[in-house]
Design a protein around this motif. Structure first.
Motif, PDB file in Angstrom:
ATOM      1  N   ARG A 135     -51.680  35.529  82.087  1.00  0.00           N
ATOM      2  CA  ARG A 135     -51.089  35.809  80.774  1.00  0.00           C
ATOM      3  C   ARG A 135     -52.049  36.643  79.918  1.00  0.00           C
ATOM      4  NH1 ARG A 135     -51.220  30.506  78.538  1.00  0.00           N
ATOM      5  NH2 ARG A 135     -52.530  29.993  80.331  1.00  0.00           N
ATOM      6  N   ASN A 136     -51.455  37.545  79.146  1.00  0.00           N
ATOM      7  CA  ASN A 136     -52.268  38.292  78.181  1.00  0.00           C
ATOM      8  C   ASN A 136     -51.373  38.849  77.090  1.00  0.00           C
ATOM      9  OD1 ASN A 136     -51.453  41.140  78.845  1.00  0.00           O
ATOM     10  ND2 ASN A 136     -52.312  40.570  80.850  1.00  0.00           N
ATOM     11  N   SER A 137     -51.977  39.438  76.086  1.00  0.00           N
ATOM     12  CA  SER A 137     -51.221  39.901  74.916  1.00  0.00           C
ATOM     13  C   SER A 137     -50.614  41.283  75.104  1.00  0.00           C
ATOM     14  CB  SER A 137     -52.117  39.900  73.678  1.00  0.00           C
ATOM     15  OG  SER A 137     -53.215  40.788  73.877  1.00  0.00           O
ATOM     16  N   ASN A 138     -50.925  41.939  76.207  1.00  0.00           N
ATOM     17  CA  ASN A 138     -50.407  43.293  76.441  1.00  0.00           C
ATOM     18  C   ASN A 138     -50.071  43.443  77.927  1.00  0.00           C
ATOM     19  OD1 ASN A 138     -49.674  45.944  75.763  1.00  0.00           O
ATOM     20  ND2 ASN A 138     -51.725  46.718  76.249  1.00  0.00           N
ATOM     21  N   PHE A 139     -49.123  42.626  78.354  1.00  0.00           N
ATOM     22  CA  PHE A 139     -48.787  42.556  79.776  1.00  0.00           C
ATOM     23  C   PHE A 139     -48.050  43.830  80.203  1.00  0.00           C
ATOM     24  CE2 PHE A 139     -46.478  40.994  83.502  1.00  0.00           C
ATOM     25  CZ  PHE A 139     -47.476  40.278  84.156  1.00  0.00           C
TER      26      PHE A 139
END
Length: 222
Positions: A135-139
């Motif tokens: 997971r990340n904020s800019n997938f």
């Protein structure tokens, strides 16, 4: 399916929320004076084997409800007035890629029709179904590029879901989906490909289309 249902609800609101005026029933309902919009909401693997189809009629910019025996159908299934959408809508059997959703408006035994061809769905390149992803904020999602008007992304996991509702060019790469809040565990990703534009030669005063199709994969978030 939770993120997908959220996306669907937002889609219906977006398409039809501008219709704040009540129905009108003009004296002349011949096809040549009506503006129409035909829409298909093509979800993956619906449990009843059917998709939502909508045909909306306008006179002077206001949604039309017929009162003189006019009929509306799609692939021989009758469409019925829907007071929430200010349109004629129904669920009809899914049509395979390359087939047609055939909309027909009939007035005084005279039919006027238009077709929406079923386009190809998005094919995920990365991640793939069953993958374990971070997971990340800019997938970033990559997929096989197409010829849609645009592509939107949504997804979810144990802790939440997001529909970005930002259509990017149908060029094979989608960036910017914030998956950080999804939580670790089983989840999903969806890509929504949209086709829209004018339809010529229908016999209506004007005709436009909006076709939305989804592809969804299951993933595991870490």
């Amino acid at each position: 399916m939770r993120p997908l249902l959220l996306t669907l609800a937002l889609l219906l609101f977006t398409i039809y929320s501008s219709c704040n005026d009540p129905w009108v029933t003009p004296a002349d309902t011949s096809a040549g004076v009506l503006d129409v919009k035909a829409s298909v909401i093509d979800l993956p693997n619906p449990s009843d084997g059917k998709n939502i189809v909508v045909m909306q009629f306008f006179s002077g910019g206001k949604p039309v409800k017929f009162a003189a025996g006019e009929t509306v159908s799609c692939n021989a299934a009758s469409l019925h007035p829907n007071g929430l959408l200010f349109a004629y809508a129904e669920r009809v059997p899914v049509v395979p890629i390359g087939g047609n959703y055939h909309f027909v408006y009939t007035r005084s035994s005279v039919p006027t029709s238009l077709d929406l061809v079923v386009p190809s769905r998005v094919v995920f390149a990365s991640p793939t179904a069953g993958a374990t992803v971070t997971r990340n904020s800019n997938f970033t999602i990559t997929y096989v590029a197409g010829v849609g008007t645009g592509v939107n992304a949504s997804g979810g996991g144990p802790a939440g879901s997001v529909n970005r509702n930002v259509f990017e060019p149908d060029n094979g790469t989608y960036t910017g989906l914030d998956t950080g809040s999804f939580g670790a565990g089983a989840g999903e990703l969806s890509l929504q490909r949209r086709f829209e534009g004018a339809i010529s030669g229908t016999g209506f005063h004007s005709a436009t289309r909006q076709y939305d199709s989804w592809s969804t994969i299951n993933v595991t978030w870490n």
